[in-house]
Scaffold this active site. Structure first.
Site, short mmCIF file in Angstrom:
data_model
loop_
_atom_site.label_atom_id
_atom_site.label_comp_id
_atom_site.label_asym_id
_atom_site.label_seq_id
_atom_site.Cartn_x
_atom_site.Cartn_y
_atom_site.Cartn_z
N GLN A 196 0.87 -1.18 0.00
CA GLN A 196 0.00 0.00 0.00
C GLN A 196 0.91 1.23 0.00
OE1 GLN A 196 -3.80 -0.76 0.34
NE2 GLN A 196 -2.59 -2.43 -0.59
N CYS A 216 -4.79 4.43 3.60
CA CYS A 216 -4.00 5.04 2.53
C CYS A 216 -4.32 4.35 1.21
CB CYS A 216 -2.51 4.94 2.82
SG CYS A 216 -1.84 3.27 2.73
N ALA A 237 -12.12 2.89 2.98
CA ALA A 237 -11.08 1.98 2.48
C ALA A 237 -10.15 2.69 1.50
CB ALA A 237 -11.73 0.76 1.85
N HIS A 238 -9.15 1.94 1.03
CA HIS A 238 -8.11 2.54 0.19
C HIS A 238 -8.67 3.01 -1.16
CE1 HIS A 238 -6.93 -1.85 -1.14
NE2 HIS A 238 -8.14 -1.53 -1.53
N ASN A 239 -8.16 4.16 -1.58
CA ASN A 239 -8.47 4.78 -2.86
C ASN A 239 -9.92 5.21 -3.03
OD1 ASN A 239 -6.02 2.66 -3.68
ND2 ASN A 239 -5.82 4.73 -4.53
#
Length: 334
Positions: A196, A216, A237-239
């Site tokens: 990540q 991240c 959550a990510h993105n």
């Protein structure tokens, strides 16, 4: 802070019914307010408390003014007016510059002289802390972070890595921003962790509640735009990309790579699956989730409200018989 009703009416554009020299110095509920308290009435559910209130002044709509036994500040939107007045009556304490002796600050960190770092704060390498920033006890700011001017980290906030926030942010205890997202690839030998390597970008005037987590990006950044409000115990959550002035209530969850538009509202335990796009001005009802792209503004809901257990058992039994009933109907139609 003591302030006269006349000054409040002038500053916030309200009609005052009452003595402009009356002074209020705090805020309270309609039921508990005393002579020096400012309160408000915005919901008809509390209208029955108005005739008995002992407040110094009540912010209310013109239609409720006749029932008010004390001074009234008339507004078309009492709740938002109360929010602004309460900030004037109960201002945030000014930042007292300085770095506590127990704080640990990396040599390459850049800390504004007007910033305040409380006990046991940790600041990582190459991190920049802006003007008048207040970082409360126990906060950990990792490497390569940027904290914008006039932001406040109340206590025990963790910015893990590569977190950049704008100005005037408010971040509550237990918040974790920039931890690794849930990235794993399945192989014949089991799970392999996906690195990540992205960051988190948070805009101006954002407030995020206690014990919320924002991951991240796996590649690129997770983005929270200007004016967003996120409640306690939420998971981003990510993105994920959340648009301006969207609000998420407690226990909402947004799965990876989802894009949420501007001015959306998620009620408690609302959420989405990953990799979908939600347009502007969407409202998601409590305990509901979105499983595909939403291209039209409006209110969406799918949850079952609680009913007595016996009634639910009967409904569930009927639901389980639907397949057999459907087959019977098909035979009859033939």
């Amino acid at each position: 802070m003591p302030i006269s009703l006349g000054e409040l009416a002038t500053r916030f554009g309200c009609e005052l019914i009452g003595d402009p020299d009356t002074v209020v110095s705090g805020v309270s509920s309609l039921q508990d307010a005393g002579p020096e308290s400012l309160t408000f009435l915005s919901s008809s559910a509390y209208a029955k408390q108005l005739p008995q209130t002992k407040a110094g002044a009540v912010i209310l709509r013109a239609s409720d003014a006749e029932s008010c036994p004390v001074a009234a500040l008339v507004s078309s939107d009492p709740y938002s007016t109360y929010a602004r007045m309460a900030a004037a009556v109960c201002p945030v304490a000014p930042v007292e510059p300085g770095i506590h002796s127990s704080a640990v600050v990396a040599a390459s960190a850049d800390i504004a002289e007007s910033a305040s770092l409380g006990p046991h704060v940790v600041v990582g390498e190459r991190t920049r802390i802006g003007e008048r920033v207040s970082i409360g006890p126990g906060c950990i700011i990792g490497n390569d972070c940027v904290i914008g001017d006039d932001s406040r980290l109340i206590a025990n906030v963790t910015f893990v890595k590569r977190v950049r926030i704008g100005v005037r942010g408010v971040f509550h205890p237990g918040l974790v921003v920039g931890a690794d997202g849930f990235g794993n690839a399945m192989t014949p030998d089991g799970w392999v962790k996906v690195p990540q390597v992205g960051g988190v970008r948070i805009g101006d005037d954002v407030e995020i509640g206690a014990n919320t987590t924002i991951d991240c990006g796996a590649i690129g950044d997770t983005v929270i735009d200007n004016g967003v409000r996120i409640d306690n115990l939420c998971q981003i959550a990510h993105n994920v990309h959340i648009g301006e002035h969207t609000a998420l209530a407690a226990m909402s969850g947004i799965a990876g790579s989802a894009t949420i538009g501007k001015r959306c509202m998620f009620a408690g335990q609302g959420g989405t699956v990953g990799h979908i796009s939600v347009c502007d001005d969407v409202i998601v009802a409590a305990k509901s989730f979105l499983s595909k792209d939403v291209t039209e503004a409006g209110t969406y809901g799918s949850s079952f409200p609680a009913v007595p257990a016996k009634s639910w058992a009967k409904q569930l039994a009927r639901f389980r018989r639907l397949a057999n009933l459907n087959e019977r109907v098909k035979k009859l139609e033939k």
